[in-house]
Structure formats: structure tokens, C-alpha cells
Design an enzyme around this catalytic site. Sequence first.
Site, PDB file in Angstrom:
ATOM      1  N   ASN A   1      18.719  24.648  75.332  1.00  9.91           N
ATOM      2  CA  ASN A   1      17.439  25.455  75.849  1.00  9.91           C
ATOM      3  C   ASN A   1      16.078  24.792  75.864  1.00  9.91           C
ATOM      4  O   ASN A   1      15.219  25.355  75.783  1.00  9.91           O
ATOM      5  CB  ASN A   1      17.582  26.820  75.295  1.00  9.91           C
TER       6      ASN A   1
ATOM      7  N   LYS B   1      13.598  19.493  72.343  1.00 15.67           N
ATOM      8  CA  LYS B   1      15.045  19.354  71.942  1.00 15.67           C
ATOM      9  C   LYS B   1      15.637  18.237  72.532  1.00 15.67           C
ATOM     10  O   LYS B   1      15.314  17.623  73.654  1.00 15.67           O
ATOM     11  CB  LYS B   1      15.761  20.812  72.172  1.00 15.67           C
TER      12      LYS B   1
ATOM     13  N   GLU C   1       6.152  26.216  59.679  1.00 17.33           N
ATOM     14  CA  GLU C   1       7.003  25.094  60.738  1.00 17.33           C
ATOM     15  C   GLU C   1       5.956  24.282  60.584  1.00 17.33           C
ATOM     16  O   GLU C   1       6.603  22.554  60.586  1.00 17.33           O
ATOM     17  CB  GLU C   1       7.267  25.784  62.125  1.00 17.33           C
TER      18      GLU C   1
ATOM     19  N   TYR D   1      16.359  26.467  60.724  1.00 19.32           N
ATOM     20  CA  TYR D   1      17.191  27.453  61.169  1.00 19.32           C
ATOM     21  C   TYR D   1      18.060  28.257  60.293  1.00 19.32           C
ATOM     22  O   TYR D   1      18.907  28.459  60.274  1.00 19.32           O
ATOM     23  CB  TYR D   1      18.185  27.016  62.408  1.00 19.32           C
TER      24      TYR D   1
ATOM     25  N   HIS E   1      11.899  24.534  70.953  1.00 23.20           N
ATOM     26  CA  HIS E   1      11.519  25.390  70.269  1.00 23.20           C
ATOM     27  C   HIS E   1      10.281  25.731  70.223  1.00 23.20           C
ATOM     28  O   HIS E   1       9.328  24.778  70.492  1.00 23.20           O
ATOM     29  CB  HIS E   1      12.074  24.794  68.779  1.00 23.20           C
TER      30      HIS E   1
HETATM   31  P1  IDP Z   1      14.473  31.249  69.808  1.00 18.40           P
HETATM   32  O1  IDP Z   1      14.824  29.507  70.067  1.00 18.40           O
HETATM   33  O2  IDP Z   1      14.499  31.711  71.294  1.00 18.40           O
HETATM   34  O3  IDP Z   1      13.554  31.574  68.970  1.00 18.40           O
HETATM   35  P2  IDP Z   1      16.634  31.889  67.788  1.00 18.40           P
HETATM   36  O4  IDP Z   1      17.407  33.240  67.755  1.00 18.40           O
HETATM   37  O5  IDP Z   1      15.570  31.701  66.796  1.00 18.40           O
HETATM   38  O6  IDP Z   1      15.851  31.634  69.500  1.00 18.40           O
HETATM   39  O7  IDP Z   1      17.563  30.940  67.818  1.00 18.40           O
HETATM   40  C1  IDP Z   1      17.317  29.503  67.712  1.00 18.40           C
HETATM   41  C2  IDP Z   1      18.131  28.565  68.444  1.00 18.40           C
HETATM   42  O8  IDP Z   1      19.401  28.826  68.157  1.00 18.40           O
HETATM   43  C3  IDP Z   1      18.102  28.932  69.818  1.00 18.40           C
HETATM   44  O9  IDP Z   1      16.871  28.557  70.518  1.00 18.40           O
HETATM   45  C4  IDP Z   1      19.445  28.185  70.495  1.00 18.40           C
HETATM   46  O10 IDP Z   1      19.171  26.792  70.633  1.00 18.40           O
HETATM   47  C5  IDP Z   1      20.209  28.564  69.331  1.00 18.40           C
HETATM   48  N1  IDP Z   1      21.075  29.875  69.558  1.00 18.40           N
HETATM   49  C6  IDP Z   1      20.547  30.927  69.303  1.00 18.40           C
HETATM   50  N2  IDP Z   1      21.698  31.968  69.524  1.00 18.40           N
HETATM   51  C7  IDP Z   1      22.730  31.206  69.987  1.00 18.40           C
HETATM   52  C8  IDP Z   1      24.189  31.711  70.250  1.00 18.40           C
HETATM   53  O11 IDP Z   1      24.417  32.746  70.037  1.00 18.40           O
HETATM   54  N3  IDP Z   1      24.906  30.345  70.732  1.00 18.40           N
HETATM   55  C9  IDP Z   1      24.552  29.194  70.616  1.00 18.40           C
HETATM   56  N4  IDP Z   1      23.413  28.824  70.135  1.00 18.40           N
HETATM   57  C10 IDP Z   1      22.383  29.937  69.568  1.00 18.40           C
HETATM   58 MG    MG Z   2      13.556  31.604  67.003  1.00 26.33          MG
END
Ligand code: IDP
Ligand code: MG
Length: 153
Positions: A112, A9, A126, A49, A115
Site C-alpha cells: 500500500n 515502501k 519512529e 511492526y 507508511h
Molecule cells: P497502517 O499502515 O494503515 O497504519 P497498520 O494496521 O498499522 O496500518 O498495518 C501496518 C501495515 O501492515 C499496513 O500498512 C499493511 O502494509 C500491512 N497490513 C496490515 N493489515 C494487513 C493484513 O490484513 N494483511 C496483509 N498486510 C497487512
Molecule cells: Mg500503522
Amino acid sequence: MEQTLVILKPSCVARGLMGEVISRIEKKGIIITAMKMMQLDEKILREHYAHLVDRPFFPGLAASMMATPVVCMVLKGIDVVEVFRKMTGATNGRKAEPGTIRGDLSMSGQANIIHASDSVENAKIEIARFFSPEEVMDYTPANLGFLYADDEL
Ligand code: IDP
Ligand code: MG
């Protein structure tokens, strides 16, 4: 062998952590079969997403994913989807275990670092979203016999 999709990212690219993450992948013995830099747009992010499009944080998430180019990769290995999700760590970098990529490199729930596909089924979808079939190399390194035992292959 199983395959998974990884995106480095903007929080990884802009902080100069691409090499750190790629190094962890290589050191683990996971095989990289495709890699390219891409500028994501709203259209592909709404697909990628789709499970988050209706959440209030989606516009901010989409903007953060378009802030710089990203690096997309296909990884190959036995059980690689599960193995690499474990290496990725929990979504929020503040909660992710030390030793994981997010746990070691991120303090954020959104920025974070990477992905990683969360299931074999989603990995297939994907990979097809980010790569054409000819961009994924039919590549196995010469040291395969030292990455796995014969009866695992
Ligand atoms: P993952 O990346 O661990 O699979 P997901 O729930 O699929 O997590 O969410 C995708 C991405 O969306 C996350 O990696 C993060 O960057 C963002 N994200 C998820 N939840 C939140 C939130 O509550 N606030 C802001 N960004 C979020
Ligand atoms: Mg995810």
C-alpha cells in the site's frame, strides 16, 4: 512544528512512484526535513511492526518490506501527523478514498505504497528508530510566510 515519519515502501520504490508521492508532499506545503534510502532488515521491522508480529501475515509483510530498499523521510508542519494520515488514506488501497495516496495508487491491503506515523507520540519513537538526530535538518523554507498565515506560526 509537529513532525511525522514516512516510509516509501517497496511497492512505491519498485513501481516508480517515489516522485509522485514526494510531489504530493511538496505541493501540499509539507516540509521535508530528512530523507534517505535504506535496506530494512527483520530486526527493525519487528520493532516497527511490533503490533503485528504475532499476526499470520507478518512474515509476508516483513518480506514485502525487505524486497527492495525503501525511502525514509521526516516531514514537518502544523498538525502534520493528522494531515498526512488523511493524505495517506485507509490501510487497504481498495478501500482508501480516491484522492488519497493509497486510494489513487494502490490496489492492495499490504503493498500500500507508504507508511505514515499514526500519532504524535509514535512519530517521535519512529523518527528516532530510523534517523539519528543529526540526520534531521533544522530546516524551514524561505516561503514559510506563504505556507501559513502569521497568526498560525
Ligand atoms: P497502517 O499502515 O494503515 O497504519 P497498520 O494496521 O498499522 O496500518 O498495518 C501496518 C501495515 O501492515 C499496513 O500498512 C499493511 O502494509 C500491512 N497490513 C496490515 N493489515 C494487513 C493484513 O490484513 N494483511 C496483509 N498486510 C497487512
Ligand atoms: Mg500503522
